[in-house]
Scaffold this motif. Structure first.
Motif, PDB file in Angstrom:
ATOM      1  N   ALA A 299     -51.425  72.858   4.416  1.00  0.00           N
ATOM      2  CA  ALA A 299     -51.729  73.365   5.760  1.00  0.00           C
ATOM      3  C   ALA A 299     -50.464  73.856   6.441  1.00  0.00           C
ATOM      4  CB  ALA A 299     -52.402  72.274   6.588  1.00  0.00           C
ATOM      5  N   GLY A 300     -49.369  73.125   6.271  1.00  0.00           N
ATOM      6  CA  GLY A 300     -48.099  73.539   6.875  1.00  0.00           C
ATOM      7  C   GLY A 300     -47.616  74.870   6.355  1.00  0.00           C
ATOM      8  N   ALA A 301     -47.875  75.157   5.083  1.00  0.00           N
ATOM      9  CA  ALA A 301     -47.455  76.433   4.508  1.00  0.00           C
ATOM     10  C   ALA A 301     -48.212  77.597   5.127  1.00  0.00           C
ATOM     11  CB  ALA A 301     -47.656  76.414   2.996  1.00  0.00           C
ATOM     12  N   THR A 302     -49.493  77.426   5.402  1.00  0.00           N
ATOM     13  CA  THR A 302     -50.239  78.506   6.051  1.00  0.00           C
ATOM     14  C   THR A 302     -49.785  78.691   7.489  1.00  0.00           C
ATOM     15  OG1 THR A 302     -52.144  78.208   4.593  1.00  0.00           O
ATOM     16  CG2 THR A 302     -52.554  79.308   6.682  1.00  0.00           C
ATOM     17  N   ILE A 303     -49.492  77.599   8.166  1.00  0.00           N
ATOM     18  CA  ILE A 303     -48.932  77.702   9.524  1.00  0.00           C
ATOM     19  C   ILE A 303     -47.623  78.493   9.496  1.00  0.00           C
ATOM     20  CG2 ILE A 303     -47.831  76.362  11.371  1.00  0.00           C
ATOM     21  CD1 ILE A 303     -49.920  74.115  10.659  1.00  0.00           C
ATOM     22  N   ALA A 304     -46.732  78.121   8.588  1.00  0.00           N
ATOM     23  CA  ALA A 304     -45.443  78.814   8.492  1.00  0.00           C
ATOM     24  C   ALA A 304     -45.631  80.277   8.118  1.00  0.00           C
ATOM     25  CB  ALA A 304     -44.563  78.109   7.463  1.00  0.00           C
TER      26      ALA A 304
ATOM     27  N   HIS B 152     -63.315  74.807   2.200  1.00  0.00           N
ATOM     28  CA  HIS B 152     -64.507  73.958   2.132  1.00  0.00           C
ATOM     29  C   HIS B 152     -64.360  72.685   2.967  1.00  0.00           C
ATOM     30  CE1 HIS B 152     -66.054  76.630  -0.842  1.00  0.00           C
ATOM     31  NE2 HIS B 152     -65.218  76.266  -1.794  1.00  0.00           N
ATOM     32  N   ALA B 153     -63.195  72.472   3.570  1.00  0.00           N
ATOM     33  CA  ALA B 153     -62.994  71.275   4.391  1.00  0.00           C
ATOM     34  C   ALA B 153     -63.632  71.469   5.763  1.00  0.00           C
ATOM     35  CB  ALA B 153     -61.509  70.986   4.540  1.00  0.00           C
ATOM     36  N   TYR B 154     -64.485  70.526   6.148  1.00  0.00           N
ATOM     37  CA  TYR B 154     -65.120  70.504   7.471  1.00  0.00           C
ATOM     38  C   TYR B 154     -64.266  69.676   8.421  1.00  0.00           C
ATOM     39  CZ  TYR B 154     -69.588  72.365   5.629  1.00  0.00           C
ATOM     40  OH  TYR B 154     -70.568  73.156   5.084  1.00  0.00           O
ATOM     41  N   SER B 155     -64.698  69.621   9.670  1.00  0.00           N
ATOM     42  CA  SER B 155     -63.928  68.865  10.654  1.00  0.00           C
ATOM     43  C   SER B 155     -63.904  67.376  10.342  1.00  0.00           C
ATOM     44  CB  SER B 155     -64.490  69.089  12.063  1.00  0.00           C
ATOM     45  OG  SER B 155     -65.838  68.636  12.134  1.00  0.00           O
ATOM     46  N   ASP B 156     -64.983  66.861   9.711  1.00  0.00           N
ATOM     47  CA  ASP B 156     -65.091  65.419   9.503  1.00  0.00           C
ATOM     48  C   ASP B 156     -65.239  65.005   8.050  1.00  0.00           C
ATOM     49  OD1 ASP B 156     -67.625  66.440   9.090  1.00  0.00           O
ATOM     50  OD2 ASP B 156     -68.651  65.003  10.389  1.00  0.00           O
ATOM     51  N   HIS B 157     -65.125  65.936   7.124  1.00  0.00           N
ATOM     52  CA  HIS B 157     -65.162  65.579   5.708  1.00  0.00           C
ATOM     53  C   HIS B 157     -64.627  66.731   4.864  1.00  0.00           C
ATOM     54  CE1 HIS B 157     -69.023  67.796   6.039  1.00  0.00           C
ATOM     55  NE2 HIS B 157     -68.883  68.043   4.743  1.00  0.00           N
ATOM     56  N   GLY B 158     -64.252  66.412   3.644  1.00  0.00           N
ATOM     57  CA  GLY B 158     -63.767  67.416   2.712  1.00  0.00           C
ATOM     58  C   GLY B 158     -64.775  67.673   1.609  1.00  0.00           C
ATOM     59  N   GLU B 159     -64.630  68.816   0.971  1.00  0.00           N
ATOM     60  CA  GLU B 159     -65.487  69.188  -0.150  1.00  0.00           C
ATOM     61  C   GLU B 159     -64.702  70.114  -1.076  1.00  0.00           C
ATOM     62  OE1 GLU B 159     -69.015  71.248   1.119  1.00  0.00           O
ATOM     63  OE2 GLU B 159     -69.823  69.538   2.232  1.00  0.00           O
ATOM     64  N   GLY B 160     -65.172  70.223  -2.309  1.00  0.00           N
ATOM     65  CA  GLY B 160     -64.724  71.283  -3.193  1.00  0.00           C
ATOM     66  C   GLY B 160     -63.222  71.441  -3.322  1.00  0.00           C
ATOM     67  N   PHE B 161     -62.506  70.350  -3.564  1.00  0.00           N
ATOM     68  CA  PHE B 161     -61.046  70.342  -3.721  1.00  0.00           C
ATOM     69  C   PHE B 161     -60.307  70.681  -2.426  1.00  0.00           C
ATOM     70  CE2 PHE B 161     -62.388  72.048  -8.101  1.00  0.00           C
ATOM     71  CZ  PHE B 161     -62.582  70.780  -8.608  1.00  0.00           C
ATOM     72  N   CYS B 162     -60.949  70.517  -1.294  1.00  0.00           N
ATOM     73  CA  CYS B 162     -60.350  70.852   0.005  1.00  0.00           C
ATOM     74  C   CYS B 162     -60.383  69.622   0.904  1.00  0.00           C
ATOM     75  CB  CYS B 162     -61.108  71.994   0.668  1.00  0.00           C
ATOM     76  SG  CYS B 162     -61.168  73.521  -0.303  1.00  0.00           S
ATOM     77  N   VAL B 163     -59.221  69.218   1.413  1.00  0.00           N
ATOM     78  CA  VAL B 163     -59.108  68.035   2.262  1.00  0.00           C
ATOM     79  C   VAL B 163     -58.993  68.444   3.726  1.00  0.00           C
ATOM     80  CG1 VAL B 163     -57.771  65.941   2.738  1.00  0.00           C
ATOM     81  CG2 VAL B 163     -58.004  66.773   0.372  1.00  0.00           C
ATOM     82  N   PHE B 164     -58.012  69.286   4.053  1.00  0.00           N
ATOM     83  CA  PHE B 164     -57.819  69.809   5.408  1.00  0.00           C
ATOM     84  C   PHE B 164     -57.930  71.335   5.361  1.00  0.00           C
ATOM     85  CE2 PHE B 164     -54.903  65.959   5.556  1.00  0.00           C
ATOM     86  CZ  PHE B 164     -55.823  65.156   6.225  1.00  0.00           C
ATOM     87  N   ASN B 165     -58.533  71.906   6.398  1.00  0.00           N
ATOM     88  CA  ASN B 165     -58.807  73.342   6.416  1.00  0.00           C
ATOM     89  C   ASN B 165     -57.604  74.101   6.974  1.00  0.00           C
ATOM     90  OD1 ASN B 165     -59.893  75.997   7.213  1.00  0.00           O
ATOM     91  ND2 ASN B 165     -61.860  75.103   6.637  1.00  0.00           N
ATOM     92  N   ASP B 166     -56.761  74.608   6.083  1.00  0.00           N
ATOM     93  CA  ASP B 166     -55.501  75.210   6.506  1.00  0.00           C
ATOM     94  C   ASP B 166     -55.683  76.433   7.391  1.00  0.00           C
ATOM     95  OD1 ASP B 166     -56.489  76.448   4.041  1.00  0.00           O
ATOM     96  OD2 ASP B 166     -54.593  77.552   3.960  1.00  0.00           O
ATOM     97  N   ALA B 167     -56.671  77.272   7.100  1.00  0.00           N
ATOM     98  CA  ALA B 167     -56.852  78.499   7.882  1.00  0.00           C
ATOM     99  C   ALA B 167     -57.281  78.187   9.308  1.00  0.00           C
ATOM    100  CB  ALA B 167     -57.865  79.417   7.206  1.00  0.00           C
ATOM    101  N   ALA B 168     -58.237  77.272   9.465  1.00  0.00           N
ATOM    102  CA  ALA B 168     -58.701  76.915  10.809  1.00  0.00           C
ATOM    103  C   ALA B 168     -57.584  76.253  11.607  1.00  0.00           C
ATOM    104  CB  ALA B 168     -59.921  75.996  10.713  1.00  0.00           C
ATOM    105  N   ILE B 169     -56.833  75.369  10.968  1.00  0.00           N
ATOM    106  CA  ILE B 169     -55.723  74.700  11.644  1.00  0.00           C
ATOM    107  C   ILE B 169     -54.684  75.715  12.097  1.00  0.00           C
ATOM    108  CG2 ILE B 169     -53.773  73.123  11.307  1.00  0.00           C
ATOM    109  CD1 ILE B 169     -55.620  71.686   9.192  1.00  0.00           C
TER     110      ILE B 169
END
Length: 296
Positions: free
Chosen positions: A92-97, A117-134
């Motif tokens: 996520a930090g890399a997309t922010i940068a 595939h990461a939602y606000s309250d759970h992850g899916e499909g090899f995705c933990v935190f949603n870098d683009a939304a963050i």
């Protein structure tokens, strides 16, 4: 061009796991060897407060402490480890940068990311935190931009991104994906284009141009976050589409943005690496320019 990497934060996976973790270091090595004038930077760490721009604090805490339930961890597809948490924060930090750098130089890249595939309250499909939304919300919070578009060209719909940003009129979500592919329950993006199995270069590019025209007719972004998935490639074992390397090159032109690599699961990992490296090489031609879309 600025490129941000996190491939040295490797999470341990069981033998035979289908996620191609090694592709990230292979991409960086290939870019270093073949694409001139790339400045590499280690991905920065993302704090809880920044993650909370797109995720519930309780979810962030449970991920960090290893307190997800077995079904929640299974939905993510990775076993829990401290390395999983560290890598997810760094990605996520890399997309922010990359967003910050793109606003300065016209284009920059995260050599991982695209965890849509990461939602606000759970992850899916090899995705933990949603870098683009963050990243999109942080660019707004830092008052760098007011309007952001997320252009998701991974072969899988960006369901988590669509859900997180469903009520946010200041961030436009566009997803061009395979209709019959994961996730089988789709969310509603601002603009979804679902493609039939076997679509090739010409039809894909026609659909993409129409989608971008439709987006720009409805929305005037000041920053684009582009998920440049390698999985529409004809050699991808999870993709269901039939794009050639040349077709993917045509896809990547004329979009100076903050890039994230997103998915890629080629039968031959070298094919996946070649697609990602080609994306970076094309994007590098747009660096050191003012952004194509003026910022305010």
């Amino acid at each position: 061009m600025q490129a941000f990497y996190s491939d040295h934060f490797v999470l341990p996976l069981p033998e035979g796991h289908r996620f191609p973790m090694q592709k990230y270091s292979m991409v960086r090595e290939a870019v270093l060897a073949t694409v001139p004038q790339i400045a590499f930077h280690e991905a920065p760490f993302t704090s809880d407060g920044v993650l909370a721009l797109a995720h519930h604090p309780s979810y962030i805490e449970r991920v960090s402490r290893g307190e997800l339930t077995p079904p929640e961890q299974k939905a993510i597809g990775f076993p829990w480890s401290s390395q999983m948490v560290e890598r997810s924060r760094r990605s996520a930090g890399a997309t922010i940068a990359a967003c910050r750098a793109a606003l300065e130089c016209g284009v920059a890249a995260n050599l991982a990311g695209g965890t849509h595939h990461a939602y606000s309250d759970h992850g899916e499909g090899f995705c933990v935190f949603n870098d683009a939304a963050i990243a999109a919300r942080l660019m707004q919070a830092e008052r760098r931009v007011r309007k952001v578009a997320i252009v998701d060209l991974d072969v899988h719909q960006g369901n988590g991104t669509a859900a997180i940003l469903a009520q946010d009129d200041s961030i436009f979500t566009l997803s061009l994906h395979a209709e019959n592919n994961y996730p089988f329950k789709k969310e509603r993006s601002d603009l979804d284009v679902a493609l039939a199995d076997g679509v090739g270069d010409a039809d894909y590019l026609s659909a993409l141009h129409a989608a971008l025209d439709g987006m720009f007719a409805r929305f005037s972004p000041e920053l684009l976050i582009y998920l440049a998935g390698a999985d529409p490639h004809e050699g991808d074992r999870l993709g269901r589409l039939k794009l050639t390397l040349d077709g993917l090159a045509a896809r990547d032109r004329d979009i100076p943005v903050a890039l994230a690599m997103a998915g890629g699961y080629g039968k031959n990992i070298q094919d996946t690496v070649a697609v990602h490296v080609q994306t970076i090489a094309i994007a590098s031609h747009y660096s050191f320019r003012k952004p194509a879309i003026a910022t305010q």
